[in-house]
Design a protein around this motif. Structure first.
Motif, PDB file in Angstrom:
ATOM      1  N   VAL A   1       1.033  -1.195  -0.241  1.00  0.00           N
ATOM      2  CA  VAL A   1      -0.071  -0.051  -0.102  1.00  0.00           C
ATOM      3  C   VAL A   1       0.816   1.369  -0.028  1.00  0.00           C
ATOM      4  O   VAL A   1       2.179   1.237  -0.219  1.00  0.00           O
ATOM      5  CB  VAL A   1      -0.877   0.139   1.008  1.00  0.00           C
ATOM      6  N   LEU A   2       0.285   2.455  -0.157  1.00  0.00           N
ATOM      7  CA  LEU A   2       0.882   3.663   0.218  1.00  0.00           C
ATOM      8  C   LEU A   2       1.718   3.736   1.692  1.00  0.00           C
ATOM      9  O   LEU A   2       1.406   3.249   2.542  1.00  0.00           O
ATOM     10  CB  LEU A   2      -0.073   4.796   0.028  1.00  0.00           C
ATOM     11  N   HIS A   3       2.970   4.387   1.593  1.00  0.00           N
ATOM     12  CA  HIS A   3       3.897   4.685   2.412  1.00  0.00           C
ATOM     13  C   HIS A   3       4.144   5.829   2.223  1.00  0.00           C
ATOM     14  O   HIS A   3       4.117   6.590   1.036  1.00  0.00           O
ATOM     15  CB  HIS A   3       4.732   3.559   2.974  1.00  0.00           C
ATOM     16  N   SER A   4       4.866   6.481   3.424  1.00  0.00           N
ATOM     17  CA  SER A   4       5.695   7.699   2.978  1.00  0.00           C
ATOM     18  C   SER A   4       6.770   7.890   3.810  1.00  0.00           C
ATOM     19  O   SER A   4       6.884   7.671   5.168  1.00  0.00           O
ATOM     20  CB  SER A   4       4.595   9.203   3.385  1.00  0.00           C
ATOM     21  N   LEU A   5       7.982   8.364   3.450  1.00  0.00           N
ATOM     22  CA  LEU A   5       9.151   8.335   4.086  1.00  0.00           C
ATOM     23  C   LEU A   5       9.496   9.664   4.499  1.00  0.00           C
ATOM     24  O   LEU A   5       9.397  10.725   3.760  1.00  0.00           O
ATOM     25  CB  LEU A   5      10.450   7.827   3.288  1.00  0.00           C
ATOM     26  N   TYR A   6       9.714  10.091   5.841  1.00  0.00           N
ATOM     27  CA  TYR A   6       9.830  11.207   6.487  1.00  0.00           C
ATOM     28  C   TYR A   6      11.022  11.294   7.608  1.00  0.00           C
ATOM     29  O   TYR A   6      11.008  10.465   8.251  1.00  0.00           O
ATOM     30  CB  TYR A   6       8.367  11.414   7.179  1.00  0.00           C
ATOM     31  N   ILE A   7      11.803  12.161   7.340  1.00  0.00           N
ATOM     32  CA  ILE A   7      12.878  12.304   8.111  1.00  0.00           C
ATOM     33  C   ILE A   7      12.632  13.815   8.899  1.00  0.00           C
ATOM     34  O   ILE A   7      13.134  14.810   7.879  1.00  0.00           O
ATOM     35  CB  ILE A   7      14.160  12.272   7.561  1.00  0.00           C
ATOM     36  N   PRO A   8      12.264  13.863   9.962  1.00  0.00           N
ATOM     37  CA  PRO A   8      11.622  15.362  10.430  1.00  0.00           C
ATOM     38  C   PRO A   8      13.030  16.285  10.691  1.00  0.00           C
ATOM     39  O   PRO A   8      13.189  17.509  10.196  1.00  0.00           O
ATOM     40  CB  PRO A   8      11.218  15.121  11.809  1.00  0.00           C
ATOM     41  N   ASP A   9      14.195  15.681  11.108  1.00  0.00           N
ATOM     42  CA  ASP A   9      15.332  16.394  11.158  1.00  0.00           C
ATOM     43  C   ASP A   9      15.876  16.952   9.944  1.00  0.00           C
ATOM     44  O   ASP A   9      16.531  17.888   9.773  1.00  0.00           O
ATOM     45  CB  ASP A   9      16.461  15.659  11.863  1.00  0.00           C
ATOM     46  N   PHE A  10      15.646  16.346   8.699  1.00  0.00           N
ATOM     47  CA  PHE A  10      16.202  16.933   7.492  1.00  0.00           C
ATOM     48  C   PHE A  10      15.021  17.577   6.610  1.00  0.00           C
ATOM     49  O   PHE A  10      15.231  18.027   5.669  1.00  0.00           O
ATOM     50  CB  PHE A  10      16.511  15.638   6.699  1.00  0.00           C
ATOM     51  N   ARG A  11      13.843  17.626   7.205  1.00  0.00           N
ATOM     52  CA  ARG A  11      12.596  18.350   6.787  1.00  0.00           C
ATOM     53  C   ARG A  11      12.323  17.702   5.423  1.00  0.00           C
ATOM     54  O   ARG A  11      11.925  18.540   4.452  1.00  0.00           O
ATOM     55  CB  ARG A  11      12.817  19.842   6.635  1.00  0.00           C
ATOM     56  N   VAL A  12      12.376  16.560   5.042  1.00  0.00           N
ATOM     57  CA  VAL A  12      12.038  15.874   3.991  1.00  0.00           C
ATOM     58  C   VAL A  12      10.934  14.630   4.012  1.00  0.00           C
ATOM     59  O   VAL A  12      11.034  14.411   5.046  1.00  0.00           O
ATOM     60  CB  VAL A  12      13.431  15.138   3.061  1.00  0.00           C
ATOM     61  N   LYS A  13      10.424  14.658   3.008  1.00  0.00           N
ATOM     62  CA  LYS A  13       9.185  13.688   3.070  1.00  0.00           C
ATOM     63  C   LYS A  13       8.724  13.317   1.642  1.00  0.00           C
ATOM     64  O   LYS A  13       8.835  14.256   0.762  1.00  0.00           O
ATOM     65  CB  LYS A  13       8.024  14.238   3.627  1.00  0.00           C
ATOM     66  N   LYS A  14       8.551  12.125   1.215  1.00  0.00           N
ATOM     67  CA  LYS A  14       7.985  11.932  -0.054  1.00  0.00           C
ATOM     68  C   LYS A  14       7.233  10.473   0.046  1.00  0.00           C
ATOM     69  O   LYS A  14       7.591   9.551   0.816  1.00  0.00           O
ATOM     70  CB  LYS A  14       9.119  11.477  -1.082  1.00  0.00           C
ATOM     71  N   ASP A  15       5.871  10.444  -0.572  1.00  0.00           N
ATOM     72  CA  ASP A  15       5.294   9.224  -0.522  1.00  0.00           C
ATOM     73  C   ASP A  15       5.745   7.961  -1.042  1.00  0.00           C
ATOM     74  O   ASP A  15       6.627   8.452  -2.278  1.00  0.00           O
ATOM     75  CB  ASP A  15       4.078   9.339  -1.137  1.00  0.00           C
ATOM     76  N   VAL A  16       5.833   6.884  -0.656  1.00  0.00           N
ATOM     77  CA  VAL A  16       6.408   5.659  -1.211  1.00  0.00           C
ATOM     78  C   VAL A  16       4.947   4.814  -1.898  1.00  0.00           C
ATOM     79  O   VAL A  16       4.175   4.719  -1.203  1.00  0.00           O
ATOM     80  CB  VAL A  16       6.982   4.902  -0.187  1.00  0.00           C
ATOM     81  N   VAL A  17       4.923   4.812  -3.373  1.00  0.00           N
ATOM     82  CA  VAL A  17       3.819   4.307  -3.757  1.00  0.00           C
ATOM     83  C   VAL A  17       4.183   3.084  -4.747  1.00  0.00           C
ATOM     84  O   VAL A  17       5.256   2.663  -5.296  1.00  0.00           O
ATOM     85  CB  VAL A  17       3.442   5.339  -4.959  1.00  0.00           C
ATOM     86  N   PRO A  18       3.213   2.062  -4.758  1.00  0.00           N
ATOM     87  CA  PRO A  18       3.271   0.910  -5.412  1.00  0.00           C
ATOM     88  C   PRO A  18       3.313   1.105  -6.945  1.00  0.00           C
ATOM     89  O   PRO A  18       2.467   2.002  -7.403  1.00  0.00           O
ATOM     90  CB  PRO A  18       2.248  -0.070  -5.053  1.00  0.00           C
ATOM     91  N   ALA A  19       4.132   0.398  -7.616  1.00  0.00           N
ATOM     92  CA  ALA A  19       4.363   0.462  -9.119  1.00  0.00           C
ATOM     93  C   ALA A  19       4.744   1.897  -9.739  1.00  0.00           C
ATOM     94  O   ALA A  19       4.574   2.317 -10.648  1.00  0.00           O
ATOM     95  CB  ALA A  19       2.967   0.342  -9.722  1.00  0.00           C
TER      96      ALA A  19
END
Lengths: 576, 372
Positions: free
Chosen positions: B157-175
């Motif tokens: 399913v959908l996930h999202s990788l988030y590193i608060p200290d780096f202020r970055v985030k992006k969804d991790v999507v199948p296919a």
């Protein structure tokens, strides 16, 4: 009906024959075509749903007192509770609360009409709402659902809980209920305005309901289509959104937000309309910048269709789209800011009564300012990347959806309660209830801004595994949960004094607050036909013709003083 | 103006420190995000105070006493210059904010060409990080002072990788392959209390039961340290003598299975490896063909001339093609470990299953050294 001498006061004497006593029996309610009774049935149903959604919220908040696992609520149960809280509050409470409950009651009277344009469609809308709500209850019995109220695929098409199909069926049906109400309001406003009620004479609540109705009929079908596709995929495994069957999950997000972002304005725009009414009536002061407020409602309705992509900055949609959506998103900030400044200017040099509805309106101004301003962080591309899907977003939309839309709805309910029930509630307890809700709300949700900006993701069952952060998060969560209990106490007190007023409340005068629009010129509660004669309309915000009347223990609108209705009236003082 | 910018810069957290609003800043792009965050915060302070002060002042000054309405001279119904002013000023402010965010976003959205690439696979409820030399890690270990690009996909399913200290985030999507990049210049090193310091990595897209447990450490290592770690990580299985594989590598590999498979029979998402439902532990019940799969005992699948010659073949297949045979009472849903576990890894896990009684319920070796 005939139009008689316009300066003659409308008959506001309370009468034994009003809409509540006009006919009797259960059938006279459930088959009624009277917009007022349909409004009251909607109000009762929406408040019952609010209680249900509130209980779910308190369960979620209580779990979060404990950072780790607790024996009495598993992670899966928690996921069900926050999902149910969101779905019930959005689909069963906030969307129908103002248009279908208060709007139904007030719109025709405010307009000077006998009823809405299509009374049968109006009743059908209520029955569809009931059917939709039944589907939601059914889904609870069929395994419930844990997808979040957003139903994101492919989780929603693969989750093992069986309540997904019934609940999306429910949301589908509720959508049609909303479309029926919207259609009715548009036609009513276009066709049933009495003499003198030009577009720019309409009270601003009607402008707000009209703008909302436009969004309802244009956006809701998209939700219906999306949810049908979701159900088709889940039942027949036809690949639309799930890549395992050849679909695209991000497509679902586009479809979903194409409805759900405008839906945010279906929730807040009517609330803004109520605030325009409450502030001008309780400050007894001509609304400031009428046209700017009216046009800003239409502007919001228009822009609301062009900003859905700001929910998807991190989804992997193209960077160019992110930039375009960010730019358009900021354009929505402007009409909202205009409204806030106009409301403030309406307080300036007014004659302000600090009644319970006014306290709610002031609370709205405070909370909506926070809710609106914190939207700036989320429209801004690089800060949203940090804040997306954290508690910051949760705090922001609660300030707008609950702190603004629901507080406006509760303020409006207090504003029109004497009109609807013919009874006055206790002002003393009203102020206490409002104060508790206001304090509790801020404790609950302001802390969540810090939780989010410090990095706590939303929809987390536990947070004890976040080293270095768990301690600070725990303090914020404790304050937040404490606040939610205070808020709950405020609502319980409100429910008690409102119910008490039905039995023991003093009889309400026709015009308890000093209002000027037409609903304050018919008796409380209104007769079945609203007005005995078709009223002529003056300036709904000209309070110079309103004065206190000792005999009726309320205000009266002295129509003979209105130069619009009586050419011989003395020149008005204090206005130009 | 300059003073204002300076005060903004100091209000944002310096690297290594948490401020009231923001966690410590650990990447090269974080200060820019923090600057925008604090700039908007000051805009909010200003307008909030303005609105609330005026509101309270008007209510106090123009409060109606009794029931008689009071009319004040000059309470106008509209004032076009004023209304245009309070339309234009917010327009200017939001245009400025938009451009600030836009500029910062361009940097965030454009990974430098020389970025070090790490492949990321997310699944319910774990992260796997794969390095160019074949190393695989559960935690995200990155080199300091070098841009790092994560190429991410989801197995379910959908996930999202988030590193608060780096202020970055992006969804991790199948296919789909979604890309995220950052650069951290300071190795995480040790904390004051001697433990290893690290940044948090969270899943921020709701993904089901253990969504809140789907978090990992981000460890930043200096250039030499990182090179050494990467080499060790790629070769660690090869270095372990064959007969020590099951107790040296087994527990480490089992950590990836532990969110769904318990060792003591406790029910979970997948069948426990310990005894459950009256069946013996996994190795015994597989070898004896006792487990029921698709309504039939395994003995019909395992044996000479059947689908699997030997129990080990069935287990290896279950790891690599997990949804081919589903144990009765469970739903399909296990992700494949194809490409993540080689023969040595599977040997280690099967060995671990064969010697399950030497480990406690968490997968830790009970004795210091097992009897040979």
């Amino acid at each position: 009906m005939t139009t008689l001498d316009a300066t003659r006061p409308l008959d506001t004497r309370p009468s034994a024959d009003n809409y509540l006593t006009h006919s009797r029996g259960v059938l006279s309610w459930i088959l009624t075509l009277d917009h007022k009774r349909i409004g009251v049935m909607y109000l009762v149903s929406v408040l019952a749903s609010f209680l249900l959604g509130g209980v779910f919220a308190l369960l979620v908040r209580t779990k979060l007192l404990f950072p780790g696992e607790v024996s009495w609520m598993s992670a899966e149960a928690y996921n069900h509770f926050f999902t149910l809280h969101g779905a019930v509050m959005v689909f069963l409470v906030i969307i129908p609360s103002i248009p279908a409950a208060l709007g139904n009651f007030v719109l025709p009277i405010m307009l000077g009409a006998k009823d809405v344009a299509f009374p049968r469609l109006n009743l059908a809308s209520y029955w569809l709402w009931l059917l939709g709500a039944t589907c939601v209850v059914l889904s609870l019995l069929m395994g419930s659902f844990d997808t979040g109220w957003t139903f994101y695929t492919p989780y929603s098409t693969t989750t093992r809980f069986g309540g997904v199909v019934p609940v999306v069926t429910g949301a589908f049906i509720l959508g049609f209920s909303s479309i029926f109400t919207g259609m009715n309001f548009i036609v009513t406003v276009h066709k049933l305005r009495p003499p003198g009620m030009t577009w720019f004479r309409m009270p601003l609540f009607l402008w707000a309901l009209y703008s909302t109705a436009l969004i309802q009929i244009l956006a809701t079908p998209v939700l219906a289509i999306t949810l049908s596709l979701l159900a088709v995929e889940r039942i027949f495994h036809i690949g639309i959104f799930d890549p395992a069957w050849g679909g695209d999950p991000v497509l679902f997000q586009h479809f979903f937000w194409f409805y759900s972002h405008p839906a945010v304005y279906i929730m807040i725009v009517p609330g803004m309309g109520i605030i325009s009414e409450i502030i001008s009536v309780h400050a007894h002061r001509h609304i400031f910048g009428y046209r700017f407020i009216a046009f800003s409602s239409i502007a919001i309705a228009f822009f609301s269709f062009l900003v859905w992509g700001h929910h998807m900055y991190t989804s992997g949609q193209s960077g160019l789209m992110n930039v375009v959506f960010s730019a358009i998103t900021f354009s929505v900030a402007i009409p909202s800011a205009i409204k806030v400044f106009n409301w403030l200017a309406t307080l300036y040099k007014g004659s302000i009564s600090l009644t319970t509805p006014m306290l709610y309106a002031l609370a709205f101004l405070f909370l909506f300012t926070i809710g609106g301003l914190t939207g700036l962080y989320l429209g801004t591309l690089n800060t949203d990347i940090h804040l997306h899907d954290t508690y910051f977003v949760v705090a922001h939309f609660h300030y707008v959806m609950m702190g603004s839309a629901l507080i406006a709805m509760i303020g409006g309910m207090h504003h029109w309660w004497p009109k609807m029930t013919g009874r006055m509630y206790s002002e003393f307890w009203g102020r206490i209830g409002c104060t508790l809700v206001f304090i509790g709300f801020n404790l609950t949700f302001f802390t969540q801004f810090m939780l989010g900006s410090q990095g706590m993701p939303r929809r987390y069952y536990s947070y004890d595994q976040l080293p270095g952060m768990a301690e600070a998060f725990k303090t914020y969560h404790h304050i937040s949960t404490g606040g939610s209990y205070i808020m709950a106490l405020g609502f319980v007190i409100t429910a008690i004094y409102l119910i008490h007023s039905l039995y023991r409340g003093k009889p309400a005068p026709a015009n308890p607050w000093g209002g000027r629009s037409l609903e304050w010129q018919c008796p409380s509660p209104p007769p079945h036909d609203n007005f005995k004669v078709t009223p002529r309309v003056g300036d709904c915000y000209d309070f110079s013709v309103v004065r206190w009347d000792e005999a009726s223990n309320g205000y009266i609108v002295d129509r003979s003083l209105d130069p619009e209705l009586n050419p011989n009236a003395p020149k008005r003082k204090g206005h130009h | 103006m300059h003073a204002l910018l300076n005060s903004l810069a100091t209000a944002a957290p310096a690297s290594g420190h948490t401020s009231f609003w923001l966690p410590r800043s650990g990447s090269t792009t974080a200060p820019n995000v923090d600057f925008m965050f604090m700039a908007i915060t000051y805009v909010c302070y200003f307008f909030f105070v303005l609105v609330v002060v005026l509101m309270v002042a008007f209510v106090v000054r123009y409060r109606q006493k009794g029931t008689k309405l009071e009319f004040h001279e000059g309470a106008s119904e509209h004032n076009t210059p004023l209304e245009v002013t309070w339309t234009v000023i917010p327009v200017i402010i939001v245009v400025a904010i938009f451009f600030g965010g836009f500029k910062g976003y361009l940097t965030l959205a454009t990974p430098p060409a020389n970025a070090y690439q790490i492949d990321v696979v997310a699944k319910q409820w774990s992260w796997t990080f794969k390095y160019p030399n074949g190393a695989i890690s559960d935690d995200l270990v990155v080199p300091a002072g070098r841009p790092v690009k994560l190429v991410m996909r989801s197995d379910d399913v959908l996930h999202s990788l988030y590193i608060p200290d780096f202020r970055v985030k992006k969804d991790v999507v199948p296919a789909r392959y979604n890309v995220l990049w950052f650069q951290s210049d300071t190795p995480t090193g040790k904390r004051a209390d001697g433990t290893d310091d690290f940044h948090n990595l969270f899943c921020t897209e709701y993904c089901g039961k253990d969504h809140s447990r789907m978090n990992r450490k981000v460890i930043v290592k200096g250039e030499a340290d990182f090179a050494m770690w990467e080499k060790d990580q790629a070769e660690w299985l090869i270095k372990i003598p064959k007969d020590e594989l099951y107790f040296k590598a087994g527990p480490i590999l089992y950590a990836r299975c532990s969110s769904c498979h318990t060792l003591d029979g406790t029910p979970s998402t997948g069948p426990s490896w310990g005894p459950y439902n009256g069946l013996p532990a996994i190795w015994e019940r597989t070898e004896k063909g006792l487990t029921k799969v698709n309504g039939k005992p395994l003995s019909e699948l395992i044996g000479p001339g059947k689908e699997f010659e030997h129990a080990k073949g069935y287990i290896a297949n279950s790891i690599l093609q997990p949804n081919k045979h589903i144990v009765d009472g469970f739903a399909p849903g296990m992700p494949t470990f194809q490409g993540q576990l080689d023969d040595l890894g599977i040997d280690a896990l099967v060995g671990f299953m064969q010697h399950l009684n030497e480990f406690d319920s968490k997968g830790k070796l009970k004795a210091a050294q097992p009897a040979k």
